[in-house]
Each structure stands twice: as C-alpha cells, then as structure tokens.
Enzyme design. Sequence first.
Site, PDB file in Angstrom:
ATOM      1  N   SER A 124       0.753  -1.150   0.161  1.00 30.16           N
ATOM      2  CA  SER A 124       0.018   0.027  -0.083  1.00 30.16           C
ATOM      3  C   SER A 124       0.726   1.191  -0.176  1.00 30.16           C
ATOM      4  CB  SER A 124      -0.844  -0.063   1.198  1.00 30.16           C
ATOM      5  OG  SER A 124      -1.972  -0.826   1.074  1.00 30.16           O
TER       6      SER A 124
ATOM      7  N   HIS B  30      -1.887   6.187   8.407  1.00 33.33           N
ATOM      8  CA  HIS B  30      -1.601   4.942   7.557  1.00 33.33           C
ATOM      9  C   HIS B  30      -1.219   5.026   6.417  1.00 33.33           C
ATOM     10  CE1 HIS B  30      -2.417   0.553   6.816  1.00 33.33           C
ATOM     11  NE2 HIS B  30      -1.981   0.416   7.843  1.00 33.33           N
TER      12      HIS B  30
ATOM     13  N   HIS C  69      -4.193  -1.751  -4.992  1.00 32.93           N
ATOM     14  CA  HIS C  69      -3.958  -2.868  -5.487  1.00 32.93           C
ATOM     15  C   HIS C  69      -5.066  -3.846  -5.080  1.00 32.93           C
ATOM     16  CE1 HIS C  69      -3.742  -3.748  -1.272  1.00 32.93           C
ATOM     17  NE2 HIS C  69      -2.904  -3.030  -1.116  1.00 32.93           N
TER      18      HIS C  69
ATOM     19  N   GLU D  89     -10.214   7.153   1.936  1.00 32.21           N
ATOM     20  CA  GLU D  89      -9.621   5.818   1.815  1.00 32.21           C
ATOM     21  C   GLU D  89     -10.473   4.838   2.493  1.00 32.21           C
ATOM     22  OE1 GLU D  89      -5.690   2.907   2.413  1.00 32.21           O
ATOM     23  OE2 GLU D  89      -6.384   4.268   4.008  1.00 32.21           O
TER      24      GLU D  89
HETATM   25 ZN   LIG Z   1      -2.695  -4.819   2.663  1.00 32.06          ZN
END
Ligand SMILES: [Zn+2]
Length: 433
Positions: A80, A131, A302, A254
Amino acid sequence: MLRTSALALAMLSASASAASTLPKNVIFFIGDGMGPAYTTAYRYYQADSEVGQVTPTVFDRLMLGSASTFPHDDTVVTDSAASATALATGVKSYNGAIGVDEHKQPLDSMLVEAKRLGWQTGIVSTSQVNHATPASFVAHAELRSQYDVIAEQYYSRRLQENQPLVDVILGGGQRYFPMQHDGLGQSMVAWGYQYTDSLAQLDSLTRTPAMGLFADKGLEYAIDSEHPHRLSAMVSTALRLFEGSKQPFFMLVEGSEIDWCGHGNDIACAMKEMDDFAKALEVAEAYAKRHGDTLVVFTADHSTGGLTLGSNGEYQWDAKVVKQVSASLPTIQKAILNQPAAEMAKTLTRYVEFAFTEPELARLASVNQDKEALYWALSEIISDRSYTGWTTSGHDAIDVPVGAMGPQSQRFVGHHDNIDLSKQLTEIIQAQR
Ligand SMILES: [Zn+2]
C-alpha cells in the site's frame, strides 16, 4: 429525425464544454485492496436475491477503465505504501515508501500541490489517518512503520506559517495524536483545530481546520461496529465543512479496511467495508451532481487476497451465505476460542444465521484451542459455503478498477498505469491556477 439530430448536437456541445471545463473541487477515492472481484462481489451482495434482480452499483455507474499497480522493483505485487506514493505523487517507489522516491528523496503529492494553490484539503480514512495510503499524500518517511514521524508532519509540515497543510482530518489514530499536555493532538487543538473523538459528535465540527479521531488505531470493522456507515458519515461531514468556504477543495478518501478483511480472507467483513465505501462514494456522487463543479475519481491501490467468485468447481457464488454472517472472523474466533463443543455451537448462532453441519462443527472443535488454526478453519468454511475463492493472505497484482464523474472525467477512460492517474489529477489541479 430533425429533432433527434438537434438533440444529438446539443448533447455533443454539452459534452464538449464539459470536456474543457475544469473542476472547482477534486475528490479522490481509494479503496485499499479493492480489486475488480470486490466491486463485482459487491454488486451481487447488494442485489435483492429474492427478486432476482441485479442493479448497477455506484462503481458500475462511474466505471471508466482500469489501472496497473506494479511497484518500482521486479515483484509486480505492490504494497500500500508504494502504491499510495505512486497515486499521490506520480512516481513509483519501493514497497514501504511514504512519499519518497527510490533514493528516499521527498516527493510532493497532489494534496500539497492543491494547498500550494490555495485550496482547502482533507484526509478521510477508516484506518489511522497516518496509515500508508493517507500518509503518502501528506508526509515523507523512509518506512510506513514510522507512524510518529508521519503523524508529526500532519501538524509541522506547513507551506505557510498560518495555514495548516490538512484542513480536515477524519479517521482513526488517537494514539499518534495524544491529547494530554504537550501531546501532538493537544498542540494541534491549541493551534486552532476543532476536535472530536466521537462519531456521534461529528456535528460538533463546524469550521476548518477540524480533526476527528475515532479509534486508537483503525476504526472498528463496519461489520462489528454500531456505526457501519462511518466512512460515509465522515465524508458528509468533510463536504459540509468545505462547503462553507469559497475556496476549492481536494479531498482524499480511503476505504482502508477492505484490504484488512482481504488479508484475513474474510468475505463478510470485506463486503460490509465495501458497503460503507460505496455509500461514501454515493455521498460524493450526489454532491457532484448537485454542484456540477466537482470531479470525483475512484480507484484502488492494489487487490488483496486473490479474491474470486466461484470455487471448488462449482458454477456459483452465494451472496446469501455472506449476508448471513454478522461479525468479522476475529470477533467470531475470539468468542468461540477454547469453548466446549456444545457451547461453541450455541455461540456461533449469535454471529452466523446458517446452521453449521456436524462435520463443520467437529472441524472447529478440533482446532479451537489454536487461535490461528481456528481462524483459518472459520474462513475456509464460510468461503467454501459461499463459493468464495482466495489465493493468498497478501496482495496480488491484478489490475484495479478506475471510475470518475464530473468535469475532466473523460481523461480516465481506458487503461492506465497508477502513476498516470496521479499525473492526470495533478495536471487538473494545476490547470486551475
Ligand atoms: Zn494490504
């Protein structure tokens, strides 16, 4: 005949002017781990199976193309951090990188570019706000695990002394922004941030800069939470805060925990995260429709888990089974760990509507002293029953969906690489100069 062509002409010129118009605002949605199997699964999950009717989701309505996600090494499979850095800055980097290139040199994100041009900015996530994905839009760090280094930059990184870099910060991560004397959070409040730590108190935020942190780290999973639509509530709040200002805004949203459920091969958990992400995107869709001046783009960093629909040779995927599970696997695992077999069966009825078979119960009983083995047995039983397939507990390299609406959305038609999405968005922001 004449009327049809007049209408066609009118539509053509309308779309031509839409193509040249620049948006006032940009909202960028990233579903962490949200490969195409997730948007597909969500379509069948939210459909009314009784009526047998499949209705398009917000992802279907906005869908324009796809994007590749490979990082700057030969693994093809990104993490990520590398992917968020690519999406935020238009430069591919190594796995673990937060807003730095392969030589660990800092890169500026589209959020920083927007702020430089005088826009308001926002970060909204279900994970801690520092994050990997949100962090890559705000901070520079050699490693994603440098949470304190990253959090500090949400406050200290300013382009102008009297202007915060991020005007609206909503998500998790209280532990990284301590509110006690001299803590980072306390300094931000003293500097001028309005603050709340309660999702029920979102209305108490009335102006920018504003910060709401609703959990120690990531927010509770939607499926376990009494606020299953916490992301959509945060997006509504951010839009309300921005609406009071004449300035344009850039906001990164997000859906962080789609990925976490994917790592855990937990389909019911993933679908509830998808539902909250879809509701949040619908809030933006409605805003963009109402105002006509807002570009909304969604993609993923992803895909996670190698999720697929259909398994074990069966031509079927059963969303009904998924809907019958009302808690995350970690919650169910915790509840039945070390329970005697008879008690365990009773406990399971609190979380799962379908009846477990004798062999399934015997299997769970045989491993329920072992946390790890119990977890994966639960995952396999629910996956097998719903014909859900997984190939990994990590990420995979499948291309991800891309969708958009509003001025300049035509730029996102077709296949792209993730850095091209970023370059397009940055170009759109800079063009407003
Ligand atoms: Zn992940």
